[in-house]
Design a protein around this motif. Structure first.
Motif, PDB file in Angstrom:
ATOM      1  N   PHE A  45       0.828  -1.207   0.000  1.00 19.42           N
ATOM      2  CA  PHE A  45       0.000   0.000   0.000  1.00 19.42           C
ATOM      3  C   PHE A  45       0.860   1.254   0.000  1.00 19.42           C
ATOM      4  O   PHE A  45       0.702   2.133  -0.842  1.00 19.42           O
ATOM      5  CB  PHE A  45      -0.944   0.016   1.213  1.00 19.42           C
ATOM      6  CG  PHE A  45      -1.541   1.366   1.474  1.00 19.42           C
ATOM      7  CD1 PHE A  45      -2.520   1.886   0.632  1.00 19.42           C
ATOM      8  CD2 PHE A  45      -1.101   2.145   2.534  1.00 19.42           C
ATOM      9  CE1 PHE A  45      -3.057   3.146   0.849  1.00 19.42           C
ATOM     10  CE2 PHE A  45      -1.635   3.397   2.769  1.00 19.42           C
ATOM     11  CZ  PHE A  45      -2.613   3.907   1.925  1.00 19.42           C
ATOM     12  N   ILE A  46       1.789   1.360   0.939  1.00 18.06           N
ATOM     13  CA  ILE A  46       2.565   2.594   1.073  1.00 18.06           C
ATOM     14  C   ILE A  46       3.461   2.823  -0.137  1.00 18.06           C
ATOM     15  O   ILE A  46       3.621   3.961  -0.598  1.00 18.06           O
ATOM     16  CB  ILE A  46       3.361   2.627   2.401  1.00 18.06           C
ATOM     17  CG1 ILE A  46       3.886   4.038   2.701  1.00 18.06           C
ATOM     18  CG2 ILE A  46       4.515   1.685   2.402  1.00 18.06           C
ATOM     19  CD1 ILE A  46       2.875   4.950   3.265  1.00 18.06           C
TER      20      ILE A  46
ATOM     21  N   VAL B 114       5.857  11.599  12.137  1.00 22.23           N
ATOM     22  CA  VAL B 114       5.774  11.701  13.597  1.00 22.23           C
ATOM     23  C   VAL B 114       4.980  10.521  14.173  1.00 22.23           C
ATOM     24  O   VAL B 114       5.388   9.888  15.156  1.00 22.23           O
ATOM     25  CB  VAL B 114       5.156  13.049  14.017  1.00 22.23           C
ATOM     26  CG1 VAL B 114       4.922  13.111  15.519  1.00 22.23           C
ATOM     27  CG2 VAL B 114       6.042  14.201  13.560  1.00 22.23           C
ATOM     28  N   LEU B 115       3.845  10.220  13.573  1.00 27.18           N
ATOM     29  CA  LEU B 115       3.016   9.099  14.043  1.00 27.18           C
ATOM     30  C   LEU B 115       3.755   7.770  13.966  1.00 27.18           C
ATOM     31  O   LEU B 115       3.668   6.941  14.881  1.00 27.18           O
ATOM     32  CB  LEU B 115       1.735   8.999  13.211  1.00 27.18           C
ATOM     33  CG  LEU B 115       0.663  10.020  13.536  1.00 27.18           C
ATOM     34  CD1 LEU B 115      -0.355  10.088  12.406  1.00 27.18           C
ATOM     35  CD2 LEU B 115      -0.018   9.657  14.841  1.00 27.18           C
ATOM     36  N   ASN B 116       4.457   7.567  12.883  1.00 29.41           N
ATOM     37  CA  ASN B 116       5.185   6.312  12.719  1.00 29.41           C
ATOM     38  C   ASN B 116       6.277   6.166  13.769  1.00 29.41           C
ATOM     39  O   ASN B 116       6.455   5.082  14.341  1.00 29.41           O
ATOM     40  CB  ASN B 116       5.767   6.212  11.311  1.00 29.41           C
ATOM     41  CG  ASN B 116       4.694   6.009  10.257  1.00 29.41           C
ATOM     42  OD1 ASN B 116       3.630   5.493  10.536  1.00 29.41           O
ATOM     43  ND2 ASN B 116       4.964   6.443   9.048  1.00 29.41           N
ATOM     44  N   LEU B 117       7.004   7.243  14.035  1.00 23.49           N
ATOM     45  CA  LEU B 117       8.023   7.188  15.086  1.00 23.49           C
ATOM     46  C   LEU B 117       7.405   6.776  16.418  1.00 23.49           C
ATOM     47  O   LEU B 117       7.946   5.927  17.134  1.00 23.49           O
ATOM     48  CB  LEU B 117       8.713   8.549  15.235  1.00 23.49           C
ATOM     49  CG  LEU B 117       9.843   8.863  14.264  1.00 23.49           C
ATOM     50  CD1 LEU B 117      10.366  10.273  14.515  1.00 23.49           C
ATOM     51  CD2 LEU B 117      10.970   7.855  14.354  1.00 23.49           C
ATOM     52  N   ALA B 118       6.268   7.376  16.748  1.00 25.22           N
ATOM     53  CA  ALA B 118       5.598   7.068  18.021  1.00 25.22           C
ATOM     54  C   ALA B 118       5.076   5.631  18.039  1.00 25.22           C
ATOM     55  O   ALA B 118       5.141   4.951  19.069  1.00 25.22           O
ATOM     56  CB  ALA B 118       4.458   8.051  18.249  1.00 25.22           C
ATOM     57  N   SER B 119       4.585   5.164  16.914  1.00 21.93           N
ATOM     58  CA  SER B 119       3.965   3.831  16.859  1.00 21.93           C
ATOM     59  C   SER B 119       4.973   2.701  16.959  1.00 21.93           C
ATOM     60  O   SER B 119       4.609   1.583  17.363  1.00 21.93           O
ATOM     61  CB  SER B 119       3.139   3.695  15.578  1.00 21.93           C
ATOM     62  OG  SER B 119       2.066   4.606  15.597  1.00 21.93           O
ATOM     63  N   ILE B 120       6.217   2.952  16.599  1.00 22.73           N
ATOM     64  CA  ILE B 120       7.234   1.898  16.715  1.00 22.73           C
ATOM     65  C   ILE B 120       7.265   1.381  18.150  1.00 22.73           C
ATOM     66  O   ILE B 120       7.235   0.174  18.391  1.00 22.73           O
ATOM     67  CB  ILE B 120       8.625   2.419  16.299  1.00 22.73           C
ATOM     68  CG1 ILE B 120       8.648   2.741  14.806  1.00 22.73           C
ATOM     69  CG2 ILE B 120       9.705   1.386  16.640  1.00 22.73           C
ATOM     70  CD1 ILE B 120       9.877   3.524  14.369  1.00 22.73           C
ATOM     71  N   TRP B 121       7.315   2.309  19.094  1.00 21.25           N
ATOM     72  CA  TRP B 121       7.356   1.906  20.511  1.00 21.25           C
ATOM     73  C   TRP B 121       6.082   1.175  20.923  1.00 21.25           C
ATOM     74  O   TRP B 121       6.139   0.151  21.605  1.00 21.25           O
ATOM     75  CB  TRP B 121       7.555   3.135  21.414  1.00 21.25           C
ATOM     76  CG  TRP B 121       7.450   2.752  22.851  1.00 21.25           C
ATOM     77  CD1 TRP B 121       8.419   2.211  23.639  1.00 21.25           C
ATOM     78  CD2 TRP B 121       6.270   2.820  23.667  1.00 21.25           C
ATOM     79  NE1 TRP B 121       7.924   1.933  24.901  1.00 21.25           N
ATOM     80  CE2 TRP B 121       6.598   2.308  24.934  1.00 21.25           C
ATOM     81  CE3 TRP B 121       4.971   3.273  23.455  1.00 21.25           C
ATOM     82  CZ2 TRP B 121       5.688   2.230  25.980  1.00 21.25           C
ATOM     83  CZ3 TRP B 121       4.058   3.196  24.483  1.00 21.25           C
ATOM     84  CH2 TRP B 121       4.412   2.684  25.732  1.00 21.25           C
TER      85      TRP B 121
ATOM     86  N   ILE C 127       7.197  -7.516  14.217  1.00 25.08           N
ATOM     87  CA  ILE C 127       7.141  -7.380  12.760  1.00 25.08           C
ATOM     88  C   ILE C 127       6.467  -6.047  12.408  1.00 25.08           C
ATOM     89  O   ILE C 127       6.936  -5.319  11.531  1.00 25.08           O
ATOM     90  CB  ILE C 127       6.402  -8.575  12.117  1.00 25.08           C
ATOM     91  CG1 ILE C 127       7.208  -9.860  12.325  1.00 25.08           C
ATOM     92  CG2 ILE C 127       6.177  -8.329  10.632  1.00 25.08           C
ATOM     93  CD1 ILE C 127       6.484 -11.120  11.909  1.00 25.08           C
ATOM     94  N   TYR C 128       5.376  -5.727  13.115  1.00 23.86           N
ATOM     95  CA  TYR C 128       4.711  -4.447  12.872  1.00 23.86           C
ATOM     96  C   TYR C 128       5.620  -3.287  13.251  1.00 23.86           C
ATOM     97  O   TYR C 128       5.655  -2.272  12.565  1.00 23.86           O
ATOM     98  CB  TYR C 128       3.399  -4.365  13.661  1.00 23.86           C
ATOM     99  CG  TYR C 128       2.180  -4.527  12.797  1.00 23.86           C
ATOM    100  CD1 TYR C 128       2.001  -5.673  12.040  1.00 23.86           C
ATOM    101  CD2 TYR C 128       1.219  -3.533  12.727  1.00 23.86           C
ATOM    102  CE1 TYR C 128       0.889  -5.838  11.250  1.00 23.86           C
ATOM    103  CE2 TYR C 128       0.096  -3.694  11.932  1.00 23.86           C
ATOM    104  CZ  TYR C 128      -0.060  -4.846  11.201  1.00 23.86           C
ATOM    105  OH  TYR C 128      -1.158  -4.986  10.406  1.00 23.86           O
ATOM    106  N   ALA C 129       6.361  -3.428  14.335  1.00 22.02           N
ATOM    107  CA  ALA C 129       7.287  -2.368  14.737  1.00 22.02           C
ATOM    108  C   ALA C 129       8.323  -2.131  13.643  1.00 22.02           C
ATOM    109  O   ALA C 129       8.645  -0.982  13.324  1.00 22.02           O
ATOM    110  CB  ALA C 129       7.962  -2.721  16.060  1.00 22.02           C
TER     111      ALA C 129
ATOM    112  N   ILE D 181       6.646  -0.335  10.747  1.00 25.61           N
ATOM    113  CA  ILE D 181       6.424   1.077  11.034  1.00 25.61           C
ATOM    114  C   ILE D 181       7.746   1.848  10.986  1.00 25.61           C
ATOM    115  O   ILE D 181       7.791   3.004  10.573  1.00 25.61           O
ATOM    116  CB  ILE D 181       5.701   1.247  12.387  1.00 25.61           C
ATOM    117  CG1 ILE D 181       4.325   0.565  12.331  1.00 25.61           C
ATOM    118  CG2 ILE D 181       5.535   2.710  12.745  1.00 25.61           C
ATOM    119  CD1 ILE D 181       3.398   1.045  11.225  1.00 25.61           C
ATOM    120  N   ALA D 182       8.844   1.208  11.376  1.00 25.52           N
ATOM    121  CA  ALA D 182      10.157   1.844  11.237  1.00 25.52           C
ATOM    122  C   ALA D 182      10.442   2.102   9.760  1.00 25.52           C
ATOM    123  O   ALA D 182      10.922   3.183   9.382  1.00 25.52           O
ATOM    124  CB  ALA D 182      11.244   0.967  11.856  1.00 25.52           C
TER     125      ALA D 182
END
Length: 197
Positions: free
Chosen positions: A20-21, A148-155, A164-166, A169-170
């Motif tokens: 998708f991305i 910004v959202l992706n950086l936050a979502s990694i954690w 795998i999702y982390a 998102i990275a």
């Protein structure tokens, strides 16, 4: 009973979301098919790990994927699907509204559910709604929101053992930078063409 093991769900959803991305950055309308598929698989995964706002978010992504496909299809049919930008005042209003919504939802979830990391989960969810709206409408700055959202979502994903999702998102964080510069090039080319006409 689970329809599919969580690890398999995570792998399939990750693959679809990555496609998708990559297609979104290229402004390829096929991105929406993979976005919808990845989102529906993600809903099942997030329910399993009790990230309920993330599950709601991915239901929203699936619905917005349908709208995105329809909007892009209509706009492409008349050759009018440009990248656009928002004024700073629009961003201030948007961020203020997103923060208020996140705080309200987070406090409700904290008080009434067994959600993990409710305030953080609510914040990433509310701002992801906003960033999704921006990508459907091809707002250039949406890529900054996603960064910004992706950086936050990694954690957040790592905290819930969704490694795998982390990692995905990275990768999204890096792709957000690429997406921004790719769309900015398109926006500049459109602006230059408009000046020539």
């Amino acid at each position: 009973m689970d329809l599919m093991p969580p690890l398999l769900l995570e792998i399939l959803a990750t693959a679809a979301n990555l496609l998708f991305i990559l297609l979104l950055i290229r402004e390829d309308i096929r991105c929406w098919f993979f976005g919808i598929t990845g989102s529906l698989l993600s809903v099942l995964l997030f329910i399993h790990v009790r990230l309920y706002f993330e599950a709601v978010l991915y239901v929203f992504y699936a619905l917005m994927g349908c709208w995105g496909w329809l909007r892009w299809h209509r706009r492409l049919a008349v050759d009018d699907n440009p990248v656009m930008t928002w004024r700073p005042a629009t961003h201030v209003k948007t961020i203020t509204a997103g923060a208020a919504c996140a705080l309200g939802l987070g406090l409700l979830a904290q008080a009434y559910t067994d959600a993990e990391r409710p305030l953080f989960d609510a914040a990433t969810t509310c701002f992801s709604f906003i960033a999704t709206y921006m990508e459907i409408n091809k707002v250039l700055e949406g890529w900054i929101y996603w960064f910004v959202l992706n950086l936050a979502s990694i954690w957040l994903y790592h905290d819930r053992s969704l490694d795998i999702y982390a990692a995905l998102i990275a990768l999204y964080t890096l792709l957000s930078v690429w997406g921004f510069f790719t769309w900015r090039r398109a926006w500049r080319a459109q602006s230059a063409a408009a000046l020539r006409d």
